[in-house]
Design an enzyme around this catalytic site. Structure first.
Site, PDB file in Angstrom:
ATOM      1  CG  HIS A 186     -24.564-119.986  -3.870  1.00  0.00           C
ATOM      2  ND1 HIS A 186     -23.587-120.702  -4.521  1.00  0.00           N
ATOM      3  CD2 HIS A 186     -25.418-120.918  -3.354  1.00  0.00           C
ATOM      4  CE1 HIS A 186     -23.839-121.991  -4.409  1.00  0.00           C
ATOM      5  NE2 HIS A 186     -24.949-122.152  -3.700  1.00  0.00           N
ATOM      6  CD  GLU A 187     -28.283-120.276  -0.777  1.00  0.00           C
ATOM      7  OE1 GLU A 187     -29.257-120.930  -1.204  1.00  0.00           O
ATOM      8  OE2 GLU A 187     -27.193-120.806  -0.494  1.00  0.00           O
TER       9      GLU A 187
END
Length: 660
Positions: A186-187
């Protein structure tokens, strides 16, 4: 998800951010003006003393009210607000320009050492390295945010080359490896698609707007709780000067709310896209949804305790301020967790299972997995490389790329992995990779290094060179990327001598080796941000049309085909196939000259790095078609594609040399 379209969308959101910021400034000026006007009235109104009318300066004038219209005061208030905004933005720009690591440290982060023996930290570093290699990105620094008991994470920085990943201890303690991988994916989506840069710019723009409100909160908190050593003085000042201070404290909160509203409006939708990207990267929706469910059910929540938490709340994986913003709704930086989970798992009933601390069980599991990893060696993974797949994989790594990255890490000799945990050891790895296969040249290089290194470092270099002799050439580039991550920690004074040594080793080899020159170029591109302010890769965009870039494209494609084949007919065919992908490419002609292939390549890449995103997509497509024209991808061609992608800031996942 199209990498180039996402980059365009991120730039469009910059204009939206500028519009929201302008509206916020317009909304904050009138209340501040009214407060300033109200406070100034007693100092400008006239008074009646013993039957005579006197103004504040004891001048005899008729009694009159100053009124609500005061253009000079309005201009002074506007100028003051602009000055506060400019000073706040300038301070944060200065800090952000030093890289994402500085922002992580401002949140109280502590860097995870590459030499750490903690199994949880080793697992975290391994997951980050796998994801970086799979995405074709530089490996970011990793920080632990100890001022948090809940599950949260963030990515910060202006560019992928100066980025940093931060996680809370609960991310390592509570999440399984697959769930942690989903959070990190996600990051990395934020890093790949320009969201991280937008968030950092947003932080800089809004710092001056939110700073007075944040300061007022801390002043009132210190006065009420007595935590400050000057609490009594603060309380006294608030009581005595309350008619002057309280109105400004209230207005400053308005600036804080407006800043939160701007961040909320710009950031919310990005989280849905990043969740979807994490599922695409890992092909494991259960893990991504499982991480979100644990975030919702974890007893300690997601709160991060730092003076900058509110200003940087839009960076985080989940609400860093706890539940209060979610109750407000409009000021939440993230969509509701229930909605995020349902978009991944439609069967979710909205009930988050209670999650206690799993530290003991997780540590046992990590130890078990580590023991299995030491006892087993995964076979090399082969990923078919097709032109369409390679173009689509730019900025959108597939699960196969993640598996390949894990395999590449697993086959790196332990002595090499251990050496790369320190900057000096990483420098020795870089030297060892540059040693020639020719024994005479190799001996000459070792004599030179013996005069430059201390005896212990030289012995370590010899051991590394022997270990790397048996390593496949397909692993050279991943090893170089891992080494560069550690080399960023070199002391400032050691930077110029190291680059001079690299240059000397390259020049000692009489052969023109693409990898040697490529490693040298990567070091120059990736190391400078670690020794000062972060540099914007490639500089500003100056080319939006293909016509001025055609000579550089001709040079680049000619270098590619000359390096990939010795058959003139095949060279001409591959060049023509690649040129067809370019607008106006029919006018290009293959350059058969063999002189300074690498120098020509570097010159072409420097020019093409200033192209717009749409043009870079055409250029990379042309390179991929050119390389795969003969139906195969060699090790050198695989390395060249990743090097070109790195130079153009279009990260390509690792490509296994195989039939196309």
């Amino acid at each position: 998800m199209d990498f180039f379209q996402r980059q365009k969308d991120a730039r469009k959101r910059m204009y939206v951010l500028a519009a929201y910021f302008s509206v916020a400034i317009v909304l904050v000026i009138p209340p501040v003006y009214l407060v300033a006007l109200g406070i100034s009235i007693p100092f400008r109104a006239t008074y009646n003393f013993f039957g005579a009318q006197w103004d504040f300066h004891k001048t005899f004038v008729p009694l009159q009210h100053p009124g609500w219209r005061d253009p000079p005061l309005f201009l002074w208030v506007t100028a003051g607000i602009v000055l506060v905004l400019a000073c706040g933005a300038a301070f944060m720009v200065y800090r952000a320009a030093c890289g994402g690591a500085v922002l992580a440290q401002m949140l109280g982060g502590v860097e995870v050492s590459l030499e750490s023996k903690d199994p949880r930290q080793r697992r975290l570093l391994n997951v980050v390295e796998e994801m970086a290699l799979a995405c074709g990105l530089p490996i970011p620094d990793v920080y632990l945010i100890h001022a948090a008991n809940g599950i949260n994470a963030f990515a910060a920085g202006l560019t992928p080359r100066d980025s940093a990943i931060g996680v809370t201890p609960a991310c390592m303690e509570v999440l399984s490896r697959e769930e942690l991988q989903g959070v990190i994916a996600h990051e990395f989506s934020h890093i790949l698609h320009g969201d991280m840069r937008l968030k950092t710019i947003m932080l800089c723009m809004l710092h001056g707007l939110s700073l007075p409100g944040a300061a007022s909160i801390h002043i009132l908190r210190d006065a009420v709780t007595g935590e400050s050593t000057h609490a009594a003085l603060l309380v006294g000042a608030l009581v005595v000067f309350s008619p002057l201070i309280l109105p400004f404290l209230l207005v400053s909160r308005l600036g804080l709310w407006l800043a939160d509203a701007v961040k909320s409006a710009v950031s919310k939708q990005q989280e849905f896209v990043a969740d979807a990207a994490a599922v695409q990267f890992t092909r494991n929706p259960a893990a991504v949804a499982g991480a979100l469910k644990k975030v919702g059910g974890y007893a300690a929540g997601t709160r991060v305790l730092s003076v900058l938490t509110r200003e940087m709340s839009h960076f985080f994986f989940a609400e860093a301020l706890g539940e209060a913003p979610t109750e407000i709704g409009l000021l939440a930086m993230h969509p509701p967790l229930e909605e995020r989970v349902r978009r991944i798992d439609p069967s979710f009933d909205g009930t988050f299972p209670y999650v206690p601390s799993l530290r003991k069980r997780e540590l046992e599991r990590i130890a078990e997995v580590s023991a299995q990893a030491r006892g087993e060696m995964r076979p090399p993974l082969v990923i078919p490389a097709h032109v369409e797949q390679l173009v689509e994989s730019i900025g959108s790594p597939q699960p196969e790329s993640l598996l390949l990255a894990g395999t590449l890490l697993a086959v790196i000799p332990p002595v090499v992995r251990e050496a790369m945990q320190t900057p000096s050891g990483a420098a020795s790895v870089a030297y060892a990779q540059l040693l020639s296969a020719d024994e005479a040249i190799r001996a000459k290089q070792l004599v030179y290094l013996a005069s430059r290194l201390d005896p212990e470092a030289h012995r370590a270099l010899l051991a590394l060179s022997e270990a790397l002799r048996d390593t496949s050439s397909a692993h050279r580039l991943p090893i170089a990327k891992l080494a560069i991550h550690s080399l960023r920690k070199l002391p400032r004074a050691a930077h110029p001598p190291f680059l001079r040594d690299v240059e000397a080793l390259v020049l000692m080899d009489a052969q023109v080796d693409l990898f040697e020159r490529a490693l040298q170029g990567m070091l120059r591109r990736h190391l400078p941000p670690a020794f000062g302010h972060a540099l914007t890769p490639g500089g500003p965009i100056v080319h939006y049309r293909m016509a001025p870039l055609l000579p550089a494209c001709e040079q680049l494609l000619s270098c590619l085909v000359r390096w990939g084949s010795h058959d003139e007919d095949k060279r001409e065919f591959a060049f023509r196939k690649g040129a067809e992908q370019l607008e106006g490419g029919e006018t290009l002609a293959f350059r058969p000259s063999e002189d300074s292939v690498v120098d020509q390549l570097n010159h072409a890449l420097e020019t093409l790095a200033r192209a717009g995103l749409a043009l870079k997509k055409q250029i990379l497509s042309a390179c991929i078609v050119c390389v795969t024209a003969d139906g195969r991808i060699s090790v050198a061609e695989s390395e060249m594609l990743q090097i070109i992608g790195d130079a153009l800031d279009c990260p390509l996942p690792p490509v296994t040399p195989t039939a196309a």
